[in-house]
Scaffold this motif. Structure first.
Motif, PDB file in Angstrom:
ATOM      1  N   GLY A  87       0.815  -1.215   0.000  1.00 49.16           N
ATOM      2  CA  GLY A  87       0.000   0.000   0.000  1.00 49.16           C
ATOM      3  C   GLY A  87       0.845   1.259   0.000  1.00 49.16           C
ATOM      4  N   LEU A  88       1.948   1.253   0.763  1.00 49.31           N
ATOM      5  CA  LEU A  88       2.837   2.412   0.801  1.00 49.31           C
ATOM      6  C   LEU A  88       3.521   2.640  -0.541  1.00 49.31           C
ATOM      7  CD1 LEU A  88       4.457   1.849   4.323  1.00 49.31           C
ATOM      8  CD2 LEU A  88       2.927   3.720   3.684  1.00 49.31           C
ATOM      9  N   SER A  89       3.889   1.545  -1.204  1.00 50.30           N
ATOM     10  CA  SER A  89       4.598   1.675  -2.489  1.00 50.30           C
ATOM     11  C   SER A  89       3.673   2.101  -3.625  1.00 50.30           C
ATOM     12  CB  SER A  89       5.288   0.350  -2.851  1.00 50.30           C
ATOM     13  OG  SER A  89       4.332  -0.677  -3.057  1.00 50.30           O
ATOM     14  N   THR A  90       2.389   1.761  -3.526  1.00 54.50           N
ATOM     15  CA  THR A  90       1.438   2.095  -4.605  1.00 54.50           C
ATOM     16  C   THR A  90       0.675   3.384  -4.339  1.00 54.50           C
ATOM     17  OG1 THR A  90      -0.288   0.735  -3.566  1.00 54.50           O
ATOM     18  CG2 THR A  90       1.119  -0.332  -5.228  1.00 54.50           C
ATOM     19  N   GLY A  91       0.806   3.931  -3.133  1.00 56.60           N
ATOM     20  CA  GLY A  91       0.086   5.150  -2.796  1.00 56.60           C
ATOM     21  C   GLY A  91      -1.291   4.927  -2.214  1.00 56.60           C
ATOM     22  N   VAL A  92      -1.695   3.672  -2.061  1.00 56.60           N
ATOM     23  CA  VAL A  92      -2.986   3.383  -1.431  1.00 56.60           C
ATOM     24  C   VAL A  92      -2.940   3.784   0.042  1.00 56.60           C
ATOM     25  CG1 VAL A  92      -4.567   1.516  -0.742  1.00 56.60           C
ATOM     26  CG2 VAL A  92      -3.579   1.537  -3.042  1.00 56.60           C
ATOM     27  N   ILE A  93      -1.767   3.674   0.636  1.00 60.37           N
ATOM     28  CA  ILE A  93      -1.564   4.137   2.012  1.00 60.37           C
ATOM     29  C   ILE A  93      -0.518   5.245   1.984  1.00 60.37           C
ATOM     30  CG2 ILE A  93      -0.836   3.527   4.339  1.00 60.37           C
ATOM     31  CD1 ILE A  93      -1.590   0.640   3.714  1.00 60.37           C
ATOM     32  N   GLU A  94      -0.865   6.371   2.561  1.00 58.68           N
ATOM     33  CA  GLU A  94       0.080   7.492   2.635  1.00 58.68           C
ATOM     34  C   GLU A  94       0.213   7.917   4.094  1.00 58.68           C
ATOM     35  OE1 GLU A  94       0.600  12.111   1.070  1.00 58.68           O
ATOM     36  OE2 GLU A  94      -0.997  10.835   0.271  1.00 58.68           O
ATOM     37  N   ILE A  95       1.433   7.935   4.581  1.00 55.11           N
ATOM     38  CA  ILE A  95       1.713   8.398   5.939  1.00 55.11           C
ATOM     39  C   ILE A  95       2.674   9.570   5.819  1.00 55.11           C
ATOM     40  CG2 ILE A  95       2.569   7.766   8.218  1.00 55.11           C
ATOM     41  CD1 ILE A  95       1.919   4.878   7.615  1.00 55.11           C
ATOM     42  N   ALA A  96       2.219  10.755   6.210  1.00 58.23           N
ATOM     43  CA  ALA A  96       3.016  11.954   5.947  1.00 58.23           C
ATOM     44  C   ALA A  96       2.796  12.987   7.035  1.00 58.23           C
ATOM     45  CB  ALA A  96       2.638  12.544   4.591  1.00 58.23           C
ATOM     46  N   PRO A  97       3.787  13.858   7.265  1.00 57.28           N
ATOM     47  CA  PRO A  97       3.593  14.950   8.218  1.00 57.28           C
ATOM     48  C   PRO A  97       2.541  15.925   7.704  1.00 57.28           C
ATOM     49  CG  PRO A  97       5.676  15.207   7.050  1.00 57.28           C
ATOM     50  CD  PRO A  97       5.153  13.864   6.688  1.00 57.28           C
ATOM     51  N   LEU A  98       1.938  16.661   8.614  1.00 58.54           N
ATOM     52  CA  LEU A  98       0.832  17.548   8.283  1.00 58.54           C
ATOM     53  C   LEU A  98       1.191  18.567   7.211  1.00 58.54           C
ATOM     54  CD1 LEU A  98      -2.009  18.610   8.893  1.00 58.54           C
ATOM     55  CD2 LEU A  98      -1.031  19.911  10.802  1.00 58.54           C
ATOM     56  N   ALA A  99       2.419  19.036   7.207  1.00 53.54           N
ATOM     57  CA  ALA A  99       2.828  20.069   6.243  1.00 53.54           C
ATOM     58  C   ALA A  99       2.646  19.613   4.795  1.00 53.54           C
ATOM     59  CB  ALA A  99       4.289  20.451   6.479  1.00 53.54           C
ATOM     60  N   PHE A 100       2.640  18.284   4.559  1.00 52.87           N
ATOM     61  CA  PHE A 100       2.517  17.766   3.209  1.00 52.87           C
ATOM     62  C   PHE A 100       1.077  17.780   2.697  1.00 52.87           C
ATOM     63  CE2 PHE A 100       6.569  14.950   2.909  1.00 52.87           C
ATOM     64  CZ  PHE A 100       7.317  15.988   3.466  1.00 52.87           C
ATOM     65  N   MET A 101       0.123  18.178   3.539  1.00 54.50           N
ATOM     66  CA  MET A 101      -1.290  18.157   3.155  1.00 54.50           C
ATOM     67  C   MET A 101      -1.728  19.417   2.409  1.00 54.50           C
ATOM     68  SD  MET A 101      -2.453  15.236   4.264  1.00 54.50           S
ATOM     69  CE  MET A 101      -0.822  14.550   3.934  1.00 54.50           C
ATOM     70  N   ARG A 102      -0.947  20.462   2.483  1.00 50.94           N
ATOM     71  CA  ARG A 102      -1.359  21.745   1.916  1.00 50.94           C
ATOM     72  C   ARG A 102      -1.598  21.654   0.406  1.00 50.94           C
ATOM     73  NH1 ARG A 102      -1.449  26.576   4.018  1.00 50.94           N
ATOM     74  NH2 ARG A 102      -0.221  25.916   5.825  1.00 50.94           N
ATOM     75  N   GLY A 103      -2.677  22.312  -0.047  1.00 48.94           N
ATOM     76  CA  GLY A 103      -2.954  22.412  -1.474  1.00 48.94           C
ATOM     77  C   GLY A 103      -3.609  21.198  -2.099  1.00 48.94           C
ATOM     78  N   ARG A 104      -4.021  20.217  -1.289  1.00 51.00           N
ATOM     79  CA  ARG A 104      -4.581  18.980  -1.833  1.00 51.00           C
ATOM     80  C   ARG A 104      -6.071  18.884  -1.529  1.00 51.00           C
ATOM     81  NH1 ARG A 104      -1.061  14.187   0.480  1.00 51.00           N
ATOM     82  NH2 ARG A 104      -2.230  13.058  -1.110  1.00 51.00           N
ATOM     83  N   THR A 105      -6.785  18.113  -2.361  1.00 47.18           N
ATOM     84  CA  THR A 105      -8.162  17.725  -2.078  1.00 47.18           C
ATOM     85  C   THR A 105      -8.178  16.214  -2.006  1.00 47.18           C
ATOM     86  OG1 THR A 105      -9.068  19.640  -3.246  1.00 47.18           O
ATOM     87  CG2 THR A 105     -10.550  17.780  -2.854  1.00 47.18           C
ATOM     88  N   LEU A 106      -8.570  15.669  -0.862  1.00 46.39           N
ATOM     89  CA  LEU A 106      -8.494  14.233  -0.620  1.00 46.39           C
ATOM     90  C   LEU A 106      -9.880  13.615  -0.798  1.00 46.39           C
ATOM     91  CD1 LEU A 106      -6.194  14.446   2.516  1.00 46.39           C
ATOM     92  CD2 LEU A 106      -5.506  13.930   0.176  1.00 46.39           C
ATOM     93  N   THR A 107     -10.079  12.916  -1.921  1.00 44.27           N
ATOM     94  CA  THR A 107     -11.367  12.304  -2.223  1.00 44.27           C
ATOM     95  C   THR A 107     -11.303  10.792  -2.009  1.00 44.27           C
ATOM     96  OG1 THR A 107     -10.772  12.057  -4.560  1.00 44.27           O
ATOM     97  CG2 THR A 107     -11.917  14.065  -3.934  1.00 44.27           C
TER      98      THR A 107
END
Length: 336
Positions: A224-244
């Motif tokens: 999941g981490l390698s395909t992007g199905v699971i993303e674990i990231a610090p909060l700063a990386f959330m800016r500018g995105r829409t998560l659907t």
């Protein structure tokens, strides 16, 4: 040597209930290693419980002995279903049994169920709430698109949130998981730590990884981490995105600033669920900065579609000592 039955108020003349389980092996699972589950039950309910093979004899007051019987029957059903029976599960069964035996059912119809809510994942199987607060939390997670969970360490806020998110992914309700935390330093600067960006921020996200591996097989997490199905990231990386179509978790949210919290909450897109957890008593922000979590729950209080649960020290399920530690610090904070 003091007689144990006297220590628990049981006495030789105390009411006695006998239980005979069908399966010896499952009975030993219920009793726990070195009968630790029975010892925990004795301490919590003030009864005496003696095991001999698949037979257990309970002594105590009529009410306490009957409650202990319900607890042991519930734990046996869990063991028969292949579930683990830990000390925390004993606490959960005690809370459930108290509800079952109540002479005054709660006015809330949803609270009148005799068993707590549960979540299920492929690796972990069914995981049931261990107290009324966790039960209410799981019901909010099922019902609301955005849930705030506040409370002290050890109440299961993050762990249950990750479990719920994994169950949504496995059921096909969402297409991916996005798990985040603010990277707030506690005495060290990120730039002084060795390694690339992922190696720098991973220590802050380790509790989220740990919960994820509890509910998913390691190979599925890595895929999941390698395909992007699971993303674990610090909060700063959330800016500018829409998560659907995502299950989105923000942990340790008490360490978000007001602007960070507003930024995060507005990432919510179509078909997504968002969970925000934190402990307002452990804010690590610089003096004078307002916690985004504290501000958000005040501003959004009462909004339709938004749920909020507040855990107390009595809801700690991690370890008996943790509950007492949290209570001691709370009392100091109140000037007691």
């Amino acid at each position: 040597m003091k007689d144990r039955s006297q220590a628990f108020g049981g006495g030789r003349d105390a009411p006695e209930i006998k239980i005979a389980f069908e399966d010896n092996r499952l009975a030993s699972v219920v009793a726990g290693q070195y009968d630790q589950n029975l010892a925990h039950l004795e301490r919590r309910l003030g009864v005496l419980a003696n095991a001999n093979g698949n037979h257990i004899v309970i002594r105590g007051t009529s009410e306490a002995a009957e409650q202990a019987r319900r607890v042991l029957q519930s734990l046996y059903e869990r063991a028969r279903a292949g579930e683990i029976v830990s000390l925390g599960d004993v606490d959960g069964a005690i809370a459930e049994s108290a509800r079952q035996g109540s002479l005054f059912p709660p006015a809330d119809e949803a609270q009148q169920r005799s068993t707590f809510e549960q979540i299920a994942t492929r690796k972990r199987g069914a995981v049931r709430a261990r107290n009324a607060a966790q039960d209410a939390y799981l019901r909010l997670l099922r019902r609301c698109e955005l849930v705030f969970a506040e409370g002290p360490a050890g109440t299961g806020k993050t762990w249950l949130a990750v479990g719920h998110a994994v169950s949504l992914l496995e059921q096909g309700v969402v297409e991916r998981l996005v798990l985040s935390r603010p990277a707030v330093e506690a005495g060290e600067r990120l730039g002084f730590l060795p390694g690339d960006m992922r190696e720098k921020v991973d220590p802050y996200l380790r509790p989220v990884y740990d919960a994820l591996y509890d509910f998913m097989e390691a190979r599925h997490v890595e895929r999941g981490l390698s395909t992007g199905v699971i993303e674990i990231a610090p909060l700063a990386f959330m800016r500018g995105r829409t998560l659907t179509n995502a299950a989105i978790l923000l942990d340790e949210a008490q360490n978000c600033t007001s602007m960070q919290m507003k930024m995060f909450l507005t990432r919510l897109g179509e078909g997504s669920r968002m969970i925000v957890t934190g402990d307002p008593s452990q804010i690590d922000l610089p003096p004078g900065q307002v916690s985004g979590l504290v501000e958000a729950v005040r501003i959004l209080d009462g909004f339709e579609g938004i749920g909020r649960i507040t855990f107390k020290e009595a809801d700690v399920v991690r370890h008996e000592l943790v509950r007492r530690i949290v209570k001691a610090y709370d009392e100091v904070g109140r000037g007691i």
